[in-house]
Design a protein around this motif. Structure first.
Motif, PDB file in Angstrom:
ATOM      1  N   ILE A  82       0.808  -1.223   0.000  1.00 31.41           N
ATOM      2  CA  ILE A  82       0.000   0.000   0.000  1.00 31.41           C
ATOM      3  C   ILE A  82       0.845   1.278   0.000  1.00 31.41           C
ATOM      4  CG2 ILE A  82      -1.729   1.323   1.273  1.00 31.41           C
ATOM      5  CD1 ILE A  82      -2.815  -1.110  -0.295  1.00 31.41           C
ATOM      6  N   PRO A  83       1.907   1.387   0.789  1.00 29.37           N
ATOM      7  CA  PRO A  83       2.713   2.618   0.705  1.00 29.37           C
ATOM      8  C   PRO A  83       3.288   2.870  -0.684  1.00 29.37           C
ATOM      9  CG  PRO A  83       3.221   1.437   2.720  1.00 29.37           C
ATOM     10  CD  PRO A  83       2.360   0.514   1.903  1.00 29.37           C
ATOM     11  N   ARG A  84       3.607   1.807  -1.424  1.00 28.91           N
ATOM     12  CA  ARG A  84       4.109   1.975  -2.797  1.00 28.91           C
ATOM     13  C   ARG A  84       3.026   2.547  -3.701  1.00 28.91           C
ATOM     14  NH1 ARG A  84       9.757   1.350  -3.574  1.00 28.91           N
ATOM     15  NH2 ARG A  84      10.482  -0.579  -2.618  1.00 28.91           N
ATOM     16  N   ARG A 115      -5.858   5.166   2.573  1.00 33.77           N
ATOM     17  CA  ARG A 115      -4.554   5.376   3.216  1.00 33.77           C
ATOM     18  C   ARG A 115      -4.000   6.756   2.843  1.00 33.77           C
ATOM     19  NH1 ARG A 115      -0.544   1.857   5.131  1.00 33.77           N
ATOM     20  NH2 ARG A 115       1.164   3.121   5.949  1.00 33.77           N
ATOM     21  N   LEU A 116      -4.180   7.151   1.587  1.00 37.34           N
ATOM     22  CA  LEU A 116      -3.707   8.458   1.152  1.00 37.34           C
ATOM     23  C   LEU A 116      -4.426   9.568   1.919  1.00 37.34           C
ATOM     24  CD1 LEU A 116      -3.059   9.349  -2.581  1.00 37.34           C
ATOM     25  CD2 LEU A 116      -3.860  11.052  -0.970  1.00 37.34           C
ATOM     26  N   ALA A 117      -5.746   9.409   2.102  1.00 39.36           N
ATOM     27  CA  ALA A 117      -6.521  10.424   2.824  1.00 39.36           C
ATOM     28  C   ALA A 117      -6.103  10.515   4.284  1.00 39.36           C
ATOM     29  CB  ALA A 117      -8.008  10.110   2.716  1.00 39.36           C
ATOM     30  N   ALA A 118      -5.739   9.375   4.879  1.00 41.00           N
ATOM     31  CA  ALA A 118      -5.317   9.373   6.279  1.00 41.00           C
ATOM     32  C   ALA A 118      -3.948  10.009   6.456  1.00 41.00           C
ATOM     33  CB  ALA A 118      -5.305   7.941   6.813  1.00 41.00           C
ATOM     34  N   ASP A 119      -3.035   9.725   5.529  1.00 39.05           N
ATOM     35  CA  ASP A 119      -1.642  10.158   5.689  1.00 39.05           C
ATOM     36  C   ASP A 119      -1.326  11.485   5.008  1.00 39.05           C
ATOM     37  OD1 ASP A 119      -1.310   7.813   7.046  1.00 39.05           O
ATOM     38  OD2 ASP A 119      -0.166   6.784   5.485  1.00 39.05           O
TER      39      ASP A 119
END
Length: 285
Positions: A82-84, A115-119
């Motif tokens: 997911i981070p990638r 995940r993008l919205a959270a980070d």
């Protein structure tokens, strides 16, 4: 109905963008606030052809992309965690000069967008999660995704590609066209795609998945107005999973489509488009 019929009357560009060194296929159309569409595991941007015209007509700049190792986007030789994916999407935004966008993420795409919205809350205006993955690790579902995808990729028999697509739908006869099957079959049988398949399926391995799941803390940090759309007959997640996600994201809205599988945006495009455009205009939060 053909993909090209769906896009009739829309001026669009289908090409590649250098997103942080990754050659990324993107369909871009319209002008206005950016809406970025992210597909699911082993999917591709054609998942959204029934949504692009309505959003362009409503005054939005649409970007449907193939994520890393998917469709006709370069597949680097590392596991697609997911981070990638998030890193790649951010690189795409930067390459296109987009500071902030609305996101529509289906399945894996919803996991990435969440995940993008959270980070990176500064990059997300409104968030739409369409039958998103990433909140549970169900071994049966993971095996179904892994097995059906491998069978379709490793066999030349196009019937396995059709079965992989039919798995997503409540009514395959209505929603899975010969053209959609042919598009996916061609993607699946690129040498680069076949080579990258273990990297693409890495989130169907329990250790990887558990480490990358959207945590309660991450979901609680999502501050963007969020719409969750779920199919009542979703083969990859039961309705209670949708309700749990809804409870975890502050202020989110949940819509469950009856007689619908894993692709609400495709199977019930007219309903989805009307609902989503109302949401983008601030009608729901």
């Amino acid at each position: 109905m053909s993909i090209w019929t769906d896009l009739t009357g829309v001026d669009f560009r289908l090409g590649h963008v250098n997103a942080g060194g990754i050659r990324t296929r993107a369909l871009q159309a319209g002008a206005g606030e950016a809406v970025v569409f992210l597909h699911g595991t082993s999917g591709h941007l054609e998942a959204f052809v029934r949504n692009i015209p309505a959003h362009v007509a409503a005054g939005y700049a649409c970007h449907a992309i193939d994520m890393i190792g998917h469709g006709y986007t370069t597949g680097p030789d590392y596991p697609y965690r997911i981070p990638r994916y998030v890193e790649h999407v951010l690189a795409y935004l930067d390459a296109c000069g987009i500071d902030r966008a609305h996101f529509v993420g289906e399945s894996l795409g919803g996991w990435v967008a969440g995940r993008l919205a959270a980070d990176h809350p500064d990059r997300v205006s409104r968030l739409t999660l369409v039958a998103p993955g990433g909140t549970v690790a169900n071994p049966e579902v993971m095996e179904r995704i892994r097995t059906s995808t491998r069978r379709a990729v490793e066999s030349d028999d196009i019937a396995f590609t059709r079965k992989r697509l039919e798995l997503l739908m409540y009514d395959p006869a209505e929603s899975v066209s010969d053209e959609l099957v042919a598009v996916r079959h061609a993607i699946y049988h690129q040498p680069e795609f076949v080579k990258a398949l273990p990297n693409l399926l890495c989130l169907q391995e329990m250790d990887n998945r558990l480490e990358d799941l959207l945590s309660p803390e991450q979901m609680a940090r999502i501050g963007a107005p969020t719409l969750i759309v779920w199919g009542a007959e979703n083969p990859f997640g039961d309705v209670p999973e949708a309700h749990a996600l809804h409870r975890s994201i502050p202020g989110s809205t949940l819509e469950i489509f009856p007689e619908c599988g894993h692709w609400p945006q495709h199977e019930h495009a007219d309903r989805f488009n009307a609902l989503h455009l109302e949401f983008l205009r601030g009608g729901q939060s």
